[in-house]
Design an enzyme around this catalytic site. Sequence first.
Site, mmCIF file in Angstrom:
data_model
loop_
_atom_site.group_PDB
_atom_site.id
_atom_site.type_symbol
_atom_site.label_atom_id
_atom_site.label_comp_id
_atom_site.label_asym_id
_atom_site.label_seq_id
_atom_site.Cartn_x
_atom_site.Cartn_y
_atom_site.Cartn_z
ATOM 1 N N GLY A 17 5.759 -7.339 -8.309
ATOM 2 C CA GLY A 17 4.441 -7.357 -8.929
ATOM 3 C C GLY A 17 3.698 -8.670 -8.833
ATOM 4 O O GLY A 17 2.777 -8.922 -9.611
ATOM 5 N N ASN A 19 1.581 -9.607 -6.579
ATOM 6 C CA ASN A 19 0.167 -9.330 -6.278
ATOM 7 C C ASN A 19 -0.556 -8.765 -7.495
ATOM 8 O O ASN A 19 -1.715 -9.123 -7.748
ATOM 9 C CB ASN A 19 0.042 -8.350 -5.101
ATOM 10 C CG ASN A 19 0.117 -9.050 -3.768
ATOM 11 O OD1 ASN A 19 -0.828 -9.708 -3.354
ATOM 12 N ND2 ASN A 19 1.264 -8.943 -3.111
ATOM 13 N N LEU A 90 5.324 2.323 -2.938
ATOM 14 C CA LEU A 90 5.942 2.871 -1.733
ATOM 15 C C LEU A 90 5.812 4.385 -1.565
ATOM 16 O O LEU A 90 6.027 4.896 -0.479
ATOM 17 C CB LEU A 90 7.422 2.462 -1.653
ATOM 18 C CG LEU A 90 7.640 0.950 -1.578
ATOM 19 C CD1 LEU A 90 9.118 0.629 -1.430
ATOM 20 C CD2 LEU A 90 6.859 0.331 -0.428
ATOM 21 N N ASN A 107 -5.176 -0.280 -0.072
ATOM 22 C CA ASN A 107 -3.781 -0.710 0.022
ATOM 23 C C ASN A 107 -3.706 -2.063 0.726
ATOM 24 O O ASN A 107 -4.582 -2.397 1.532
ATOM 25 C CB ASN A 107 -2.980 0.315 0.834
ATOM 26 C CG ASN A 107 -1.506 -0.046 0.969
ATOM 27 O OD1 ASN A 107 -0.864 -0.470 0.005
ATOM 28 N ND2 ASN A 107 -0.961 0.108 2.161
ATOM 29 N N HIS A 109 -1.064 -4.160 3.213
ATOM 30 C CA HIS A 109 0.139 -4.007 4.032
ATOM 31 C C HIS A 109 0.509 -5.377 4.605
ATOM 32 O O HIS A 109 -0.367 -6.084 5.119
ATOM 33 C CB HIS A 109 -0.116 -3.003 5.159
ATOM 34 C CG HIS A 109 1.119 -2.693 5.940
ATOM 35 N ND1 HIS A 109 2.070 -1.816 5.481
ATOM 36 C CD2 HIS A 109 1.578 -3.174 7.122
ATOM 37 C CE1 HIS A 109 3.073 -1.765 6.354
ATOM 38 N NE2 HIS A 109 2.801 -2.574 7.362
HETATM 39 C C1 GRF Z 1 3.469 -7.075 -0.655
HETATM 40 O O1 GRF Z 1 3.958 -7.837 0.405
HETATM 41 C C2 GRF Z 1 2.539 -6.003 -0.163
HETATM 42 O O2 GRF Z 1 1.894 -6.319 1.017
HETATM 43 C C3 GRF Z 1 3.454 -4.847 0.081
HETATM 44 O O3 GRF Z 1 4.429 -4.929 -0.916
HETATM 45 C C4 GRF Z 1 4.580 -6.292 -1.321
HETATM 46 C C5 GRF Z 1 4.505 -6.325 -2.825
HETATM 47 O O4 GRF Z 1 4.924 -7.561 -3.329
HETATM 48 N N1 GRF Z 1 2.719 -3.616 0.162
HETATM 49 P P1 GRF Z 1 4.694 -7.896 -4.858
HETATM 50 O O5 GRF Z 1 5.401 -6.801 -5.666
HETATM 51 O O6 GRF Z 1 3.234 -7.885 -5.112
HETATM 52 O O7 GRF Z 1 5.320 -9.224 -5.109
#
Ligand code: GRF
Length: 197
Positions: A17, A19, A90, A107, A109
């Site tokens: 989490g 991000n 996911l 999203n 990626h």
């Molecule tokens: C990120 O690298 C994002 O691009 C991918 O999953 C990861 C999530 O990381 N879809 P976090 O949970 O935000 O640390």
Amino acid sequence: MDKANKLYIAIFASGAGSNAANLIQYFKNHDKIAIALIVCNKPEAGVLSIAADNHVPTLLIEKERFFRGDAYLPVLEQYHIDYIVLAGFLWKVPVALIQAYPQKIVNIHPALLPKYGGKGMYGAHVHTAVVANREKETGITIHMVDEIYDNGKILFQATYSLSENDTPDDVARHVHQLEYAHFPEQVEKLVVGMSRE
Ligand code: GRF
């Protein structure tokens, strides 16, 4: 929070989490956008404590209802959700949700799509493949979500040039930095058509 003045975002995340934390921070005192809900499918995910620490409500979802039930649409409506941001989520997004939020699901990626996308290409798998293939560059892709996995319109990409000795962990770290630097502004741009450049 006065809903009349703000657009509400639900972040869907199932991992650490970081991000989500960055997005919560960025929109904390925003005048037009609020992070109103964290949606998660893993009871042990780090994102749930991040939500709790920041007083953002959470919704823990289960497969049967998400894919074969009402896709939690009534709950999203109850929270007045306008946009959905996937940040390390996911599961494939069910068609019912895509149709309820047309052009309103985005999203991130951790690679330069269309390379390193599709089934099985998530998290460390992506960076391991990038290093194994001796790619010179990788990066991030922020894109709209449609019925096909990793397929929607690309809104933004940023690249990282690999050093010769980079391990998958090094690449992951650099890619995460790109995500933190760009994702909030790109979400802001999508939702209210502006960014603070
Ligand atoms: C990120 O690298 C994002 O691009 C991918 O999953 C990861 C999530 O990381 N879809 P976090 O949970 O935000 O640390």
